[in-house]
Design a protein around this motif. Structure first.
Motif, mmCIF file in Angstrom:
data_model
loop_
_atom_site.group_PDB
_atom_site.id
_atom_site.type_symbol
_atom_site.label_atom_id
_atom_site.label_comp_id
_atom_site.label_asym_id
_atom_site.label_seq_id
_atom_site.Cartn_x
_atom_site.Cartn_y
_atom_site.Cartn_z
ATOM 1 N N ALA A 151 -36.473 2.427 13.266
ATOM 2 C CA ALA A 151 -37.608 1.586 13.661
ATOM 3 C C ALA A 151 -38.333 2.179 14.862
ATOM 4 O O ALA A 151 -39.571 2.213 14.907
ATOM 5 N N THR A 152 -37.564 2.670 15.823
ATOM 6 C CA THR A 152 -38.150 3.301 17.015
ATOM 7 C C THR A 152 -38.910 4.565 16.641
ATOM 8 O O THR A 152 -39.978 4.849 17.178
ATOM 9 N N MET A 153 -38.369 5.290 15.695
ATOM 10 C CA MET A 153 -38.972 6.542 15.243
ATOM 11 C C MET A 153 -40.387 6.332 14.701
ATOM 12 O O MET A 153 -41.274 7.167 14.874
ATOM 13 N N PHE A 154 -40.603 5.191 14.039
ATOM 14 C CA PHE A 154 -41.892 4.946 13.381
ATOM 15 C C PHE A 154 -42.715 3.845 14.048
ATOM 16 O O PHE A 154 -43.730 3.412 13.483
ATOM 17 N N LYS A 155 -42.312 3.401 15.233
ATOM 18 C CA LYS A 155 -42.959 2.244 15.852
ATOM 19 C C LYS A 155 -44.443 2.459 16.155
ATOM 20 O O LYS A 155 -45.205 1.489 16.229
ATOM 21 N N ASP A 156 -44.865 3.718 16.316
ATOM 22 C CA ASP A 156 -46.266 3.981 16.627
ATOM 23 C C ASP A 156 -47.165 3.943 15.393
ATOM 24 O O ASP A 156 -48.388 3.843 15.522
ATOM 25 N N VAL A 157 -46.567 4.018 14.214
ATOM 26 C CA VAL A 157 -47.380 4.055 12.988
ATOM 27 C C VAL A 157 -47.001 2.966 11.995
ATOM 28 O O VAL A 157 -47.694 2.768 10.990
ATOM 29 N N ALA A 158 -45.913 2.243 12.256
ATOM 30 C CA ALA A 158 -45.462 1.207 11.321
ATOM 31 C C ALA A 158 -44.940 -0.005 12.086
ATOM 32 O O ALA A 158 -44.454 0.103 13.208
ATOM 33 N N ASP A 159 -45.034 -1.149 11.458
ATOM 34 C CA ASP A 159 -44.575 -2.397 12.049
ATOM 35 C C ASP A 159 -43.130 -2.705 11.691
ATOM 36 O O ASP A 159 -42.567 -3.699 12.147
ATOM 37 N N GLY A 160 -42.544 -1.838 10.863
ATOM 38 C CA GLY A 160 -41.163 -2.051 10.476
ATOM 39 C C GLY A 160 -40.677 -0.953 9.558
ATOM 40 O O GLY A 160 -41.447 -0.075 9.153
ATOM 41 N N VAL A 161 -39.389 -0.997 9.237
ATOM 42 C CA VAL A 161 -38.791 -0.019 8.328
ATOM 43 C C VAL A 161 -38.043 -0.762 7.223
ATOM 44 O O VAL A 161 -37.514 -1.857 7.438
ATOM 45 N N LEU A 162 -38.001 -0.151 6.060
ATOM 46 C CA LEU A 162 -37.378 -0.789 4.903
ATOM 47 C C LEU A 162 -36.368 0.157 4.274
ATOM 48 O O LEU A 162 -36.608 1.358 4.148
ATOM 49 N N PHE A 163 -35.230 -0.420 3.888
ATOM 50 C CA PHE A 163 -34.165 0.318 3.203
ATOM 51 C C PHE A 163 -33.982 -0.322 1.830
ATOM 52 O O PHE A 163 -33.985 -1.547 1.706
ATOM 53 N N THR A 164 -33.769 0.507 0.812
ATOM 54 C CA THR A 164 -33.427 -0.062 -0.485
ATOM 55 C C THR A 164 -32.447 0.855 -1.212
ATOM 56 O O THR A 164 -32.458 2.072 -1.020
ATOM 57 N N GLU A 165 -31.596 0.236 -2.020
ATOM 58 C CA GLU A 165 -30.561 0.991 -2.735
ATOM 59 C C GLU A 165 -30.189 0.236 -4.004
ATOM 60 O O GLU A 165 -30.418 -0.986 -4.093
ATOM 61 N N ILE A 166 -29.627 0.938 -4.967
ATOM 62 C CA ILE A 166 -29.120 0.285 -6.170
ATOM 63 C C ILE A 166 -27.672 0.716 -6.397
ATOM 64 O O ILE A 166 -27.298 1.855 -6.129
ATOM 65 N N HIS A 167 -26.867 -0.227 -6.878
ATOM 66 C CA HIS A 167 -25.452 0.002 -7.143
ATOM 67 C C HIS A 167 -25.093 -0.595 -8.495
ATOM 68 O O HIS A 167 -25.827 -1.424 -9.041
ATOM 69 N N PHE A 168 -23.943 -0.186 -9.011
ATOM 70 C CA PHE A 168 -23.504 -0.669 -10.321
ATOM 71 C C PHE A 168 -22.049 -1.132 -10.258
ATOM 72 O O PHE A 168 -21.233 -0.588 -9.516
ATOM 73 N N ALA A 169 -21.744 -2.146 -11.081
ATOM 74 C CA ALA A 169 -20.389 -2.701 -11.121
ATOM 75 C C ALA A 169 -20.094 -3.192 -12.529
ATOM 76 O O ALA A 169 -20.943 -3.819 -13.172
ATOM 77 N N LEU A 170 -18.883 -2.927 -13.014
ATOM 78 C CA LEU A 170 -18.484 -3.436 -14.319
ATOM 79 C C LEU A 170 -18.103 -4.912 -14.204
ATOM 80 O O LEU A 170 -17.514 -5.339 -13.213
ATOM 81 N N GLN A 171 -18.466 -5.671 -15.235
ATOM 82 C CA GLN A 171 -18.202 -7.104 -15.268
ATOM 83 C C GLN A 171 -17.356 -7.466 -16.483
ATOM 84 O O GLN A 171 -17.482 -6.846 -17.545
ATOM 85 N N LYS A 172 -16.534 -8.487 -16.305
ATOM 86 C CA LYS A 172 -15.711 -8.952 -17.411
ATOM 87 C C LYS A 172 -16.578 -9.451 -18.563
ATOM 88 O O LYS A 172 -17.577 -10.134 -18.349
ATOM 89 N N GLY A 173 -16.183 -9.094 -19.769
ATOM 90 C CA GLY A 173 -16.835 -9.626 -20.952
ATOM 91 C C GLY A 173 -15.845 -10.486 -21.705
ATOM 92 O O GLY A 173 -15.077 -11.242 -21.102
ATOM 93 N N PHE A 174 -15.818 -10.355 -23.013
ATOM 94 C CA PHE A 174 -14.856 -11.097 -23.833
ATOM 95 C C PHE A 174 -13.692 -10.179 -24.163
ATOM 96 O O PHE A 174 -13.884 -9.070 -24.679
ATOM 97 N N ALA A 175 -12.502 -10.618 -23.847
ATOM 98 C CA ALA A 175 -11.323 -9.791 -24.113
ATOM 99 C C ALA A 175 -10.129 -10.667 -24.468
ATOM 100 O O ALA A 175 -9.967 -11.775 -23.939
ATOM 101 N N VAL A 176 -9.300 -10.167 -25.360
ATOM 102 C CA VAL A 176 -8.057 -10.839 -25.749
ATOM 103 C C VAL A 176 -6.916 -9.839 -25.573
ATOM 104 O O VAL A 176 -6.948 -8.738 -26.123
ATOM 105 N N GLY A 177 -5.950 -10.227 -24.751
ATOM 106 C CA GLY A 177 -4.832 -9.330 -24.520
ATOM 107 C C GLY A 177 -5.233 -8.026 -23.863
ATOM 108 O O GLY A 177 -4.622 -6.980 -24.098
ATOM 109 N N GLY A 178 -6.285 -8.086 -23.029
ATOM 110 C CA GLY A 178 -6.717 -6.882 -22.310
ATOM 111 C C GLY A 178 -7.584 -5.949 -23.119
ATOM 112 O O GLY A 178 -7.927 -4.855 -22.657
ATOM 113 N N THR A 179 -7.980 -6.363 -24.330
ATOM 114 C CA THR A 179 -8.849 -5.528 -25.157
ATOM 115 C C THR A 179 -10.093 -6.333 -25.544
ATOM 116 O O THR A 179 -9.987 -7.480 -25.992
ATOM 117 N N GLY A 180 -11.253 -5.716 -25.319
ATOM 118 C CA GLY A 180 -12.493 -6.427 -25.610
ATOM 119 C C GLY A 180 -13.690 -5.681 -25.058
ATOM 120 O O GLY A 180 -13.784 -4.457 -25.205
#
Length: 239
Positions: A133-162
Motif C-alpha cells: 500500500a505504501t509502495m503505491f500510495k502516490d498513484v493508488a488509493d489502495g491495493v488488491l490481492f486475489t487468488e484461487i484455490h481448489f479443494a475436493l468435496q465429498k460426493g456420494f459414496a458407499v463403503g468408501g467408493t463413489g
C-alpha cells in the motif's frame, strides 16, 4: 441558460469521474495444492506428486480467471484498477521482498499470473499489506490481492467408493493506502464434473482432476458475476 446548464452538468460529470478511486492489483495467483480436508485425508502424500506434476497445468485456468476479473468483474467495481504494467513493472514492486515469501521448493506449487509476485495477504500479513500500500500510495488509493484455490468435496459414496466433486474458491481482498483492510471475502462453487473415490482414496491423476478444476472455475465465475457487484458496493466511501 440551457447552454450554461449543459456546461455545468458536463463539468460535474467530469469532476465525478476524475475523483473515482484507483486501486493497484498486487497479487494474482493460484496454488496446485488441492485440499483434501473435506475428505478427512489431511496432507495425503499423493497430492504432493500432483502438485509437482507438469501435466497438472493450472495456468490456462488462472488465465481464464484473470480475463474475467479484469474484463468483467472489474467493470462492476466502484473504483478503477491501475493498468497492470504500471504495477508489475514498477521497480519497487520488482524489488519488494515480502514476508512469507515462497521461493524455490517452497513455492513450486504456486502459479503467479505473469509479472506478479507471490505476496501473502491475510492473518499476520500486515507487513505485506502495508508495504505494498505504501509502495503505491502516490498513484493508488489502495491495493488488491486475489487468488484461487481448489479443494475436493465429498460426493456420494458407499463403503468408501463413489464420487467426489471439486470446489473452486476465489479470495478478493482490498486494503486502503495505509494498509488497513477495507474488505476481504471468499466465494466458492462446486464443479458439475465428478471424480472417483475408491476405498476412501480419491483418484488423483492430472487427467482426472484438471477437468474438475476447469468445471469448478466455470461455476465460480458464474457465481462471482452475480454477487461481486453487491459485495464490492459495500466499499463505497471506505477507500
Amino acid at each position: 441558460m440551457k447552454k450554461v446548464f449543459l456546461i455545468l452538468t458536463v463539468l460535474l460529470a467530469l469532476n465525478s469521474y476524475s475523483q473515482k478511486k484507483k486501486v493497484a492489483v498486487v497479487g494474482f495467483y493460484t496454488d496446485k495444492t488441492i485440499s483434501l480436508a473435506d475428505l478427512g485425508l489431511g496432507s495425503l502424500a499423493a497430492i504432493a506428486d500432483l502438485g509437482n506434476n507438469p501435466d497438472f497445468n493450472l495456468t490456462p485456468i488462472l488465465e481464464k480467471y484473470h480475463n474475467s476479473f479484469f474484463n468483467v468483474f472489474s467493470k462492476q467495481f466502484p473504483f478503477d484498477l491501475l493498468p497492470e504494467n504500471e504495477v508489475i513493472q514498477k521497480q519497487e514492486y520488482i524489488d519488494f521482498v515480502p514476508k512469507f515469501a515462497r521461493e524455490g521448493d517452497a513455492g513450486k506449487t504456486i502459479i503467479n499470473y505473469p509479472g506478479y509476485k507471490y505476496i501473502y495477504e491475510g492473518m499476520n500479513g500486515s507487513e505485506n499489506e502495508v508495504g505494498t500500500a505504501t509502495m503505491f500510495k502516490d498513484v493508488a488509493d489502495g491495493v488488491l490481492f486475489t487468488e484461487i484455490h481448489f479443494a475436493l468435496q465429498k460426493g456420494f459414496a458407499v463403503g468408501g467408493t463413489g464420487t467426489v466433486k471439486m470446489k473452486a474458491y476465489a479470495r478478493i481482498a482490498l486494503y486502503d493506502k495505509t494498509g488497513k483492510k477495507v474488505f476481504a471475502f471468499s466465494e466458492g462453487a462446486n464443479s458439475k464434473k465428478t471424480g472417483a473415490i475408491i476405498g476412501g482414496i480419491p483418484v488423483l491423476t492430472a487427467e482426472k482432476i484438471l477437468p474438475m478444476c476447469e468445471s469448478a472455475l466455470d461455476e465460480l465465475l458464474k457465481d462471482l458475476d452475480e454477487k461481486v457487484a453487491k459485495i464490492i458496493k459495500k466499499t463505497d466511501g471506505k477507500l
